[in-house]
Write an enzyme that holds these catalytic residues in place. Structure first.
Site, mmCIF file in Angstrom:
data_model
loop_
_atom_site.group_PDB
_atom_site.id
_atom_site.type_symbol
_atom_site.label_atom_id
_atom_site.label_comp_id
_atom_site.label_asym_id
_atom_site.label_seq_id
_atom_site.Cartn_x
_atom_site.Cartn_y
_atom_site.Cartn_z
ATOM 1 N N SER A 695 49.864 3.509 0.139
ATOM 2 C CA SER A 695 51.269 3.009 -0.357
ATOM 3 C C SER A 695 51.761 2.609 0.857
ATOM 4 C CB SER A 695 51.892 4.362 -0.757
ATOM 5 O OG SER A 695 52.025 5.034 0.334
ATOM 6 N N LYS A 738 59.675 10.984 -0.372
ATOM 7 C CA LYS A 738 59.759 9.970 0.513
ATOM 8 C C LYS A 738 61.194 9.473 0.831
ATOM 9 C CE LYS A 738 55.042 7.877 -0.378
ATOM 10 N NZ LYS A 738 54.644 6.658 -0.937
#
Ligand SMILES: Nc1ncnc2c1ncn2[C@@H]1O[C@H](COP(=O)(O)OP(=O)(O)OP(=O)(O)O)[C@@H](O)[C@H]1O
Ligand SMILES: [Mg+2]
Length: 791
Positions: A695, A738
């Site tokens: 990611s 996140k």
């Protein structure tokens, strides 16, 4: 003989240690309840600081140690008035540390001594002593007594059941009357004070006489029991033989002064068995063991093993009480009262309880709370217990790598115990408890000692857990009434078959706003009470709490927040207790004085701003975090250097990112030679964040593009997304964590893959309000959003 020096027990400064011990002095270890005789070898516990110092000094000087019996065993730091003044010098053969951490010195007794004077100024007890010699020449008086003594001792030994043959052999091998008397005195089963008086009897003849008397008495006792034995045997009738034998044993025990208690003890166990409501099979087993116990002498080592086994059996909650009916409305009230927010989580818990209520015997899945530390997993479990009127039990599985920790050890050695499941059932006192299995993700993998995961699977499987077999118990125990709840920080490390059985409920962490509310409603009142402050005595402003959240903690949960609030209140409590103030109000400006300088800075502004640095977002087991990708260029031959202990997948992302940048060099305005004659270095600075996974692809791409174009990355953006070689941005996981991490770090623009747009609804409305989202389909979208326009 006693001098007027201060008590030796008085603590002395350590500089005295350097002072040499006079030649006629020894370092003393005080002991309780044991008397060391010359020629004897026994283990002594050296637990106390001063005793250890004494043992060390003796070893250092290679001199014997003095062993003195305490006349007052209860005194922790004995002085000269708390000790007998006659003892035995000893050499330490060996030191051992027992599994429980206690230290023992194996001591061999050398010679009697008498204390002349206790010395002060040493970090241990020290004394000048005079050795007491035994007579060299032996007259007939003594010789005769010694022969007599040996005979009687052998007689006692033969009358006693279960005496090892070696003892008789050793006894026969002892040389000289003095040694013999000490050997027998050491062996005898009399009190420490009685032994001390033998030790203090310096005259050998008198000592032998005393011993002879003691032994004669013992022989009498043993003979009486023999007689009883004979008498009972005469009237033996086959049908009640066993009964008589038992009677006989009781008589003996009574004679030895141990019987009464034993009998009462057995009667109590019998009663406990009758009342324990055990299933038939178990009761049969219990009665069998009780019979064994009746036949055993109390002193036998096995006695206590069987006894504690029976205690376990009788104290386990065998009876199945029907759990109280679940009242959903009440459960909702309790969950709401104990926890702020967490709407989705509470809803799932209520659904779970509703299903449980409608179909109590159905195979409901096991709830598993997954989330970072301090987000309320354990406390939700406690609430569920409260809401359903059940007891709460907790088993920690972190670091369990031996199947026996779950399933217990077989009863083959002293100290074996049931596994932690049965242990916590006993603690809970009911089979219908809520049992929280903490840290299933930290369960050790199967290996040498059997697989703990498969044992756990058996515990959780409704097909098998109604007859769960603990190795120690050896009989099945029904766990089907237990409501199991698991907790974990991460999902991936939970063994697959276990995960399949679970209904996972995620708790990703809180926004600063949510934390403020939790603090206001729960943490502040709780901490106030814990510090003994009344609400009117201390007030803390919202701004101050917000400052603690921003500058003194960085976490997904609220545990450190609670701790820091506690620190603030403790400080206030001290001031109020001193009487300097009556009432305190805490504002943001007061914090540095109490908690010290801020612990966390907005790192983003510090790091970014230069071309080549991009801020990525990572998912970690403890919530999300930001991470920096740094790229640099130097003269070289076109290599890509990767540092920062990156995982394989992340390294590949970096390669892909560089290829993508190269492929776009014309559009980006990168000159070809700046790529050819240069090495590119990508570094991800150390930190607690695990550095693997795809990611970070977008952030890598942006960092490289920024470096090669010279356009810095905007300092208020952070990004996450996987990249493909065709330039697509692919979706990633952990969006909520996140995004919350970005918010914590002071980011205002978050760049996410377009295909993660559906995760937006999971993000708290308030976080959505504060952030601007950029949805990326292709890496070109990243360039447009992240790089400052000027070159
Ligand atoms: N939503 C909430 N409302 C009120 N209090 C909360 C909330 N979330 C957490 N807390 C409080 O935070 C503290 C820490 O929670 P808890 O011990 O349950 O964490 P945990 O998730 O079990 O963490 P760990 O993984 O470290 O075991 C508790 O005192 C708990 O009551
Ligand atoms: Mg917990």
């Amino acid at each position: 003989m006693r001098t007027d020096t201060p008590p030796v027990g008085e603590a002395r400064p350590r500089e005295g240690f350097a002072r040499p011990l006079p030649d006629d002095a020894v370092a003393i270890v005080p002991v309780r309840n044991v008397v060391l005789f010359p020629g004897m070898v026994i283990p002594l516990t050296v637990g106390r600081e001063r005793s250890r110092a004494a043992a060390q000094e003796a070893t250092r000087l290679q001199r014997p140690l003095g062993v003195l019996l305490q006349s007052k065993p209860e005194v922790e730091e004995p002085g000269q008035d708390d000790l007998h003044w006659v003892g035995t010098t000893a050499t330490v053969l060996r030191y051992i540390t027992a599994p429980d951490g206690t230290h023992h010195a194996i001591c061999s007794g050398i010679k009697r001594f008498r204390v002349l004077q206790f010395l002060e100024g040493y970090p241990f007890i020290a004394a000048r002593v005079q050795a007491i010699e035994d007579p060299e020449s032996i007259d007939t008086d003594i010789e005769g007594r010694a022969v007599n003594l040996k005979e009687r001792a052998v007689e006692v030994l033969t009358l006693l059941p279960q005496v090892p043959a070696e003892i008789v052999a050793t006894l026969n091998a002892v040389e000289g009357p003095a040694r013999l008397s000490d050997f027998i005195a050491g062996l005898m089963d009399i009190s420490a004070e009685e032994k001390q008086s033998l030790l203090e009897t310096f005259d050998l003849k008198t000592r032998l006489d005393k011993l002879l008397e003691l032994l004669s008495h013992r022989i009498e006792v043993l003979k009486v029991s023999r007689e009883i034995d004979e008498r009972t045997r005469e009237s033996i009738d086959d049908s009640n033989r066993k009964h008589l034998l038992r009677e006989q044993m009781r008589t003996i025990q009574k004679e030895l002064g141990e019987g009464e208690e034993g009998a009462a003890d057995l009667a109590e166990l019998e009663k406990a068995i009758a009342e324990a409501k055990m299933p038939e099979e178990v009761e049969k087993q219990a009665r069998k063991e009780l019979k064994r116990l009746e036949r055993m002498p109390e002193a036998a080592g096995e006695y206590s093993m069987v006894r504690s086994y029976l205690e376990w059996l009788t104290e386990l909650p065998w009876a199945a009480e029907a759990g109280p009916p679940v009242n959903i409305a009440e459960a909702r009230r309790v969950l709401d009262a104990d926890h702020y927010g967490l709407e989705k989580v509470k809803r799932r818990i209520l659904e779970f309880l509703a299903v449980h209520k409608l179909n109590p015997s159905g195979k409901s899945p096991i709830l598993c709370f997954v989330g970072p530390p301090g987000v309320g997993k354990t406390s939700l479990g406690q609430s569920i217990a409260k809401a359903t009127g059940r007891k709460f039990a907790r088993v920690s599985l972190g670091g369990v790598h031996d199947e026996a920790e779950i399933r217990g050890h077989r009863r083959t050695y002293i100290g074996s115990l049931p596994g932690n499941i049965i242990q916590s059932i006993r603690k809970a006192g009911t089979r219908n408890c809520v049992m929280m299995l903490d840290e299933v993700d930290k369960l050790g993998m199967g290996g040498f000692h059997g697989d703990p995961a498969s044992a756990l699977l058996e515990v959780l499987d409704p097909e098998q857990n109604s007859a769960f077999r603990d190795n120690y118990l050896g009989v099945p125990f029904d766990l089907s009434g237990v409501m199991f709840i698991c907790t974990a920080n991460v999902l991936d490390t939970i063994p697959g078959p276990l995960r399949d059985r679970m209904e996972v409920i995620e708790l990703p962490g809180y926004t600063a706003q949510e934390k403020l509310q939790i603090a206001r409603r729960y943490l502040v009142p709780r901490r106030l009470e814990a510090t003994g402050l009344k609400p009117e005595q201390c007030e803390i402003s919202d701004a101050a709490i917000a400052k603690i959240i921003d500058e003194y903690t960085r976490e997904a949960g609220v545990r450190n927040l609670e701790r820091e609030i506690g620190n603030v209140f403790r400080n206030v409590a001290v001031r109020i207790a001193e009487g300097s103030v009556q009432q305190v109000r805490i504002d943001p400006d007061d914090l540095p004085q109490i908690l010290g300088p801020r612990k966390f800075e907005a790192e983003v502004a510090m790091r970014s701003g230069l071309p080549g640095v991009a801020t990525g977002l990572a998912w970690t087991p403890v919530g999300g975090d930001i991470l920096f990708i740094e790229a640099a260029r130097m003269p070289g031959s076109g290599r890509l250097i990767l540092t920062g202990q990156l995982g394989e997948v992340m390294k590949e992302s970096a390669q892909a990112a560089l290829s993508l940048v190269k492929a776009r060099s014309t559009e980006l305005g990168i000159r070809a030679e700046s790529l050819e004659k240069a090495d590119i270095h990508v570094h991800v600075p150390a930190g607690a964040t695990p550095k693997d996974g795809p990611s970070a692809g977008v952030a890598m791409f942006v960092a490289l593009a920024s470096l090669l174009t010279g356009r810095p990355v905007r300092s208020d953006v952070a990004m996450t997304g996987e990249i493909s070689l065709r330039g697509l941005v692919l979706p990633i996981g952990g969006v909520k964590e996140k995004v919350l991490a970005a918010l914590r770090a002071g980011i205002t623009n978050v760049m996410l893959p377009e295909r993660n747009r559906r995760d937006l609804e999971d993000i708290p409305a308030e976080a959505r309000k504060q952030l601007k989202f950029v949805w990326m389909e292709r890496v070109d979208d990243a360039i447009a959003a992240a790089l400052s326009p000027t070159a």
